[in-house]
Design a protein around this motif. Structure first.
Motif, PDB file in Angstrom:
ATOM      1  N   PRO A   1       2.219  -4.263  -6.448  1.00  0.00           N
ATOM      2  CA  PRO A   1       2.839  -3.734  -7.660  1.00  0.00           C
ATOM      3  C   PRO A   1       1.843  -3.469  -8.786  1.00  0.00           C
ATOM      4  O   PRO A   1       2.223  -3.019  -9.858  1.00  0.00           O
ATOM      5  N   GLU A   2       0.560  -3.709  -8.521  1.00  0.00           N
ATOM      6  CA  GLU A   2      -0.450  -3.542  -9.569  1.00  0.00           C
ATOM      7  C   GLU A   2      -0.574  -2.106 -10.056  1.00  0.00           C
ATOM      8  O   GLU A   2      -0.972  -1.858 -11.187  1.00  0.00           O
ATOM      9  N   GLY A   3      -0.282  -1.143  -9.172  1.00  0.00           N
ATOM     10  CA  GLY A   3      -0.416   0.265  -9.534  1.00  0.00           C
ATOM     11  C   GLY A   3      -1.870   0.707  -9.597  1.00  0.00           C
ATOM     12  O   GLY A   3      -2.196   1.667 -10.280  1.00  0.00           O
ATOM     13  N   VAL A   4      -2.739   0.039  -8.853  1.00  0.00           N
ATOM     14  CA  VAL A   4      -4.172   0.335  -8.875  1.00  0.00           C
ATOM     15  C   VAL A   4      -4.496   1.334  -7.769  1.00  0.00           C
ATOM     16  O   VAL A   4      -4.177   1.096  -6.598  1.00  0.00           O
ATOM     17  N   SER A   5      -5.132   2.443  -8.143  1.00  0.00           N
ATOM     18  CA  SER A   5      -5.593   3.420  -7.156  1.00  0.00           C
ATOM     19  C   SER A   5      -6.856   2.888  -6.508  1.00  0.00           C
ATOM     20  O   SER A   5      -7.828   2.582  -7.205  1.00  0.00           O
TER      21      SER A   5
ATOM     22  N   VAL B   1       0.869  -1.167   0.000  1.00  0.00           N
ATOM     23  CA  VAL B   1       0.000   0.000   0.000  1.00  0.00           C
ATOM     24  C   VAL B   1       0.905   1.215   0.000  1.00  0.00           C
ATOM     25  O   VAL B   1       1.810   1.326   0.818  1.00  0.00           O
ATOM     26  N   GLN B   2       0.651   2.124  -0.928  1.00  0.00           N
ATOM     27  CA  GLN B   2       1.487   3.304  -1.087  1.00  0.00           C
ATOM     28  C   GLN B   2       0.582   4.527  -1.099  1.00  0.00           C
ATOM     29  O   GLN B   2      -0.498   4.492  -1.698  1.00  0.00           O
TER      30      GLN B   2
END
Length: 184
Positions: free
Chosen positions: A79-83, A20-21
């Motif tokens: 790593p999906e890069g999903v918001s 989570v980023q």
């Protein structure tokens, strides 16, 4: 269960097989704001906004950091890069004192996994690092068990139940949760 690490100035948390980023809010997050503008997400906040209101909110989110009055972030699953949501804090006057108010939201398919609590904890660290205001408050509806649970989990202190105006012109029955983020 998770570990914290930093990448390019953004904080990440290892979360099961993903991270989570939180990433500063940007022009490209407009679509996320539309996705969050659904009845299930805004049940406790007066319901969905009009397109014009969403555009104004997006502009406020984009301008918040530049004004030095708080920060908004998108929550990204890696790593999906999903918001998958948003979290942030902003200056407000509460009971005669300048404080940060805090809010968060995670899209329904990603709720119940601890994502909001992890992202909110990181946003609190950002607010603490600024050393500007003494307290951060959250005002979830008394009928919102998930958001109240996040406040308890992150060691906010329940001050009291209160009447809180949101959206403007409408008063809701809330819990006033307070967390000290700066020594007096």
């Amino acid at each position: 269960m998770f570990e914290t690490f930093s990448t390019y100035g953004f904080c990440c948390f290892t979360f099961w097989k993903s991270a989570v980023q939180i990433v500063p809010w940007a022009e490209t997050d407009f679509d996320l704001l539309h996705q969050l503008n659904i009845p299930e997400m805004l049940d406790h906040l007066g319901g969905p906004e009009t397109d014009e209101q969403v555009h104004k909110r997006h502009k406020r989110y984009c301008d918040l950091s530049a004004a030095g009055k708080g920060r908004m972030f998108s929550i990204v699953l890696m790593p999906e890069g999903v918001s998958v949501g948003n979290v942030g804090y902003w200056e407000t006057s509460w009971q005669g004192e300048m404080v940060y108010e805090m809010g968060w939201g995670v899209l329904p398919p990603f709720q119940g996994k601890g994502i909001a609590a992890l992202a909110t904890a990181e946003a609190i660290k950002q607010a603490k690092a600024e050393q500007r205001l003494r307290f951060i408050h959250a005002f979830p509806s008394v009928d919102n068990p998930a958001s109240n649970a996040i406040c308890r989990k992150l060691h906010f202190q329940l001050v009291s139940e209160c009447s809180f105006e949101y959206p403007p012109g409408t008063f809701m029955h809330c819990n006033d949760w307070r967390l000290p983020i700066m020594e007096q």
